[in-house]
Design a protein around this motif. Structure first.
Motif, PDB file in Angstrom:
ATOM      1  N   GLN A 154      -0.834   0.450   7.032  1.00 36.57           N
ATOM      2  CA  GLN A 154      -0.012  -0.757   7.120  1.00 36.57           C
ATOM      3  C   GLN A 154       1.219  -0.555   7.997  1.00 36.57           C
ATOM      4  O   GLN A 154       1.624  -1.452   8.705  1.00 36.57           O
ATOM      5  CB  GLN A 154       0.445  -1.205   5.716  1.00 36.57           C
ATOM      6  CG  GLN A 154      -0.643  -1.291   4.684  1.00 36.57           C
ATOM      7  CD  GLN A 154      -1.723  -2.286   5.020  1.00 36.57           C
ATOM      8  OE1 GLN A 154      -1.590  -3.098   5.920  1.00 36.57           O
ATOM      9  NE2 GLN A 154      -2.837  -2.208   4.329  1.00 36.57           N
ATOM     10  N   ILE A 155       1.842   0.609   7.890  1.00 33.61           N
ATOM     11  CA  ILE A 155       3.100   0.863   8.592  1.00 33.61           C
ATOM     12  C   ILE A 155       2.913   2.061   9.511  1.00 33.61           C
ATOM     13  O   ILE A 155       2.488   3.124   9.066  1.00 33.61           O
ATOM     14  CB  ILE A 155       4.245   1.120   7.589  1.00 33.61           C
ATOM     15  CG1 ILE A 155       4.437  -0.097   6.679  1.00 33.61           C
ATOM     16  CG2 ILE A 155       5.540   1.439   8.324  1.00 33.61           C
ATOM     17  CD1 ILE A 155       5.497   0.064   5.621  1.00 33.61           C
ATOM     18  N   ASN A 156       3.267   1.886  10.772  1.00 31.42           N
ATOM     19  CA  ASN A 156       3.146   2.960  11.751  1.00 31.42           C
ATOM     20  C   ASN A 156       4.458   3.738  11.883  1.00 31.42           C
ATOM     21  O   ASN A 156       5.526   3.223  11.557  1.00 31.42           O
ATOM     22  CB  ASN A 156       2.779   2.387  13.125  1.00 31.42           C
ATOM     23  CG  ASN A 156       1.444   1.663  13.090  1.00 31.42           C
ATOM     24  OD1 ASN A 156       0.521   2.091  12.404  1.00 31.42           O
ATOM     25  ND2 ASN A 156       1.341   0.574  13.819  1.00 31.42           N
ATOM     26  N   HIS A 157       4.360   4.952  12.355  1.00 29.09           N
ATOM     27  CA  HIS A 157       5.517   5.770  12.744  1.00 29.09           C
ATOM     28  C   HIS A 157       6.381   6.254  11.588  1.00 29.09           C
ATOM     29  O   HIS A 157       7.590   6.396  11.726  1.00 29.09           O
ATOM     30  CB  HIS A 157       6.390   5.021  13.768  1.00 29.09           C
ATOM     31  CG  HIS A 157       5.619   4.463  14.916  1.00 29.09           C
ATOM     32  ND1 HIS A 157       4.898   5.260  15.789  1.00 29.09           N
ATOM     33  CD2 HIS A 157       5.414   3.184  15.312  1.00 29.09           C
ATOM     34  CE1 HIS A 157       4.312   4.489  16.689  1.00 29.09           C
ATOM     35  NE2 HIS A 157       4.586   3.230  16.418  1.00 29.09           N
ATOM     36  N   TRP A 158       5.782   6.542  10.448  1.00 34.92           N
ATOM     37  CA  TRP A 158       6.531   7.123   9.331  1.00 34.92           C
ATOM     38  C   TRP A 158       7.196   8.431   9.759  1.00 34.92           C
ATOM     39  O   TRP A 158       8.346   8.694   9.411  1.00 34.92           O
ATOM     40  CB  TRP A 158       5.604   7.377   8.142  1.00 34.92           C
ATOM     41  CG  TRP A 158       5.528   6.266   7.149  1.00 34.92           C
ATOM     42  CD1 TRP A 158       4.484   5.401   6.971  1.00 34.92           C
ATOM     43  CD2 TRP A 158       6.505   5.902   6.170  1.00 34.92           C
ATOM     44  NE1 TRP A 158       4.761   4.521   5.947  1.00 34.92           N
ATOM     45  CE2 TRP A 158       5.992   4.811   5.434  1.00 34.92           C
ATOM     46  CE3 TRP A 158       7.768   6.391   5.851  1.00 34.92           C
ATOM     47  CZ2 TRP A 158       6.694   4.194   4.396  1.00 34.92           C
ATOM     48  CZ3 TRP A 158       8.473   5.787   4.805  1.00 34.92           C
ATOM     49  CH2 TRP A 158       7.936   4.695   4.105  1.00 34.92           C
ATOM     50  N   ALA A 159       6.477   9.267  10.486  1.00 39.78           N
ATOM     51  CA  ALA A 159       7.017  10.582  10.864  1.00 39.78           C
ATOM     52  C   ALA A 159       8.273  10.437  11.724  1.00 39.78           C
ATOM     53  O   ALA A 159       9.198  11.242  11.606  1.00 39.78           O
ATOM     54  CB  ALA A 159       5.959  11.406  11.588  1.00 39.78           C
ATOM     55  N   ASP A 160       8.320   9.420  12.569  1.00 40.93           N
ATOM     56  CA  ASP A 160       9.456   9.245  13.476  1.00 40.93           C
ATOM     57  C   ASP A 160      10.586   8.407  12.892  1.00 40.93           C
ATOM     58  O   ASP A 160      11.749   8.620  13.229  1.00 40.93           O
ATOM     59  CB  ASP A 160       8.990   8.582  14.780  1.00 40.93           C
ATOM     60  CG  ASP A 160       7.994   9.433  15.536  1.00 40.93           C
ATOM     61  OD1 ASP A 160       8.096  10.678  15.451  1.00 40.93           O
ATOM     62  OD2 ASP A 160       7.095   8.866  16.187  1.00 40.93           O
ATOM     63  N   HIS A 161      10.246   7.455  12.042  1.00 41.26           N
ATOM     64  CA  HIS A 161      11.252   6.493  11.556  1.00 41.26           C
ATOM     65  C   HIS A 161      11.216   6.336  10.039  1.00 41.26           C
ATOM     66  O   HIS A 161      11.494   5.255   9.514  1.00 41.26           O
ATOM     67  CB  HIS A 161      11.022   5.121  12.210  1.00 41.26           C
ATOM     68  CG  HIS A 161      10.971   5.156  13.695  1.00 41.26           C
ATOM     69  ND1 HIS A 161      12.076   5.374  14.482  1.00 41.26           N
ATOM     70  CD2 HIS A 161       9.917   5.037  14.559  1.00 41.26           C
ATOM     71  CE1 HIS A 161      11.729   5.375  15.767  1.00 41.26           C
ATOM     72  NE2 HIS A 161      10.420   5.176  15.832  1.00 41.26           N
ATOM     73  N   GLY A 162      10.853   7.404   9.340  1.00 40.28           N
ATOM     74  CA  GLY A 162      10.609   7.306   7.905  1.00 40.28           C
ATOM     75  C   GLY A 162      11.744   6.750   7.082  1.00 40.28           C
ATOM     76  O   GLY A 162      11.538   5.852   6.258  1.00 40.28           O
ATOM     77  N   SER A 174       0.813  -1.214   0.000  1.00 42.37           N
ATOM     78  CA  SER A 174       0.000   0.000   0.000  1.00 42.37           C
ATOM     79  C   SER A 174       0.849   1.267   0.000  1.00 42.37           C
ATOM     80  O   SER A 174       0.537   2.231  -0.698  1.00 42.37           O
ATOM     81  CB  SER A 174      -0.966   0.010   1.182  1.00 42.37           C
ATOM     82  OG  SER A 174      -0.250   0.031   2.400  1.00 42.37           O
ATOM     83  N   ASP A 175       1.943   1.276   0.761  1.00 44.00           N
ATOM     84  CA  ASP A 175       2.780   2.470   0.802  1.00 44.00           C
ATOM     85  C   ASP A 175       3.626   2.601  -0.459  1.00 44.00           C
ATOM     86  O   ASP A 175       3.905   3.707  -0.923  1.00 44.00           O
ATOM     87  CB  ASP A 175       3.658   2.466   2.052  1.00 44.00           C
ATOM     88  CG  ASP A 175       2.821   2.612   3.327  1.00 44.00           C
ATOM     89  OD1 ASP A 175       1.596   2.805   3.209  1.00 44.00           O
ATOM     90  OD2 ASP A 175       3.376   2.547   4.420  1.00 44.00           O
ATOM     91  N   ILE A 176       4.025   1.471  -1.040  1.00 48.49           N
ATOM     92  CA  ILE A 176       4.711   1.516  -2.337  1.00 48.49           C
ATOM     93  C   ILE A 176       3.763   2.097  -3.380  1.00 48.49           C
ATOM     94  O   ILE A 176       4.136   2.974  -4.162  1.00 48.49           O
ATOM     95  CB  ILE A 176       5.185   0.099  -2.750  1.00 48.49           C
ATOM     96  CG1 ILE A 176       6.253  -0.414  -1.782  1.00 48.49           C
ATOM     97  CG2 ILE A 176       5.697   0.089  -4.183  1.00 48.49           C
ATOM     98  CD1 ILE A 176       6.615  -1.880  -1.958  1.00 48.49           C
TER      99      ILE A 176
END
Length: 196
Positions: free
Chosen positions: A148-156, A46-48
């Motif tokens: 699907q994936i959490n914490h993009w802002a912190d661990h992008g 989904s993020d791809i």
């Protein structure tokens, strides 16, 4: 609950045998598939797809996370799908195309990418590199859009390196192998725990 997208590569004959079996696509899942030259791959696409497709980003804006899969499935915007070439990738990434009514993966339909389409998508996928994936890379937006994936802002950057780049490489490899071997690809989804 997040979903992971599963990809299975097999020949037309193996696909027909699978369609006749009560186990169906579960044969990929439980490892009982006894066919030759098959492969399967699990990717969080989904993020791809969000990075590559204006339509996917439009949908994320329309239905912010958590996204109801039924709403997305009901979204009928074929003019958007065809108006931008990269949107066609949603067929190869998410299985938004032909489905096989004799196969299902419990909750989800199984999509089929036939051999000529596999060759076409192999060519499109082979042109994707890190610079293309980074064009729309926005950790704050992904944090809002992704279910699907959490914490993009912190661990992008870490997420990008650990999940996105290997996921794209795996898809490129699977499609390239299927194309060389004149195989087709099945796509289905499974529920799993959130990532990161």
């Amino acid at each position: 609950m997040p979903v992971v997208t599963m990809f299975g590569m097999l020949s037309a004959q193996e696909h027909e045998r699978m369609r006749e079996s009560e186990a169906g696509v579960d044969q990929f899942i439980d490892g009982t598939l006894s066919f030759e030259n098959t492969a399967n791959l699990s990717v969080i696409v989904s993020d791809i797809a969000w990075l590559l497709s204006p339509l996917k980003r439009y949908e994320a804006d329309l239905f912010p996370a958590p996204i109801d899969a039924a709403k997305i499935a009901a979204l009928d915007r074929p003019e958007l799908l065809m108006s931008h070439p990269s949107n066609e990738l949603l067929i190869a990434l998410e299985g938004r195309g032909r489905t096989d009514d004799k196969l299902d993966s419990r909750e989800w339909p199984v999509s089929v990418i036939l051999e000529p389409e596999v060759k076409k998508f192999t060519s499109i996928l082979s042109a994707i590199d890190e610079s293309i994936l980074r064009k729309e890379l926005d950790f704050e937006k992904l944090d809002t859009a992704s279910e699907q994936i959490n914490h993009w802002a912190d661990h992008g950057e870490d997420i990008f390196q650990r999940f996105i780049l290997p996921g794209v490489a795996g898809l490129q490899s699977l499609y390239a192998t299927a194309s060389k071997q004149n195989q087709r690809i099945l796509i289905w989804c499974e529920y799993q725990s959130a990532i990161a």
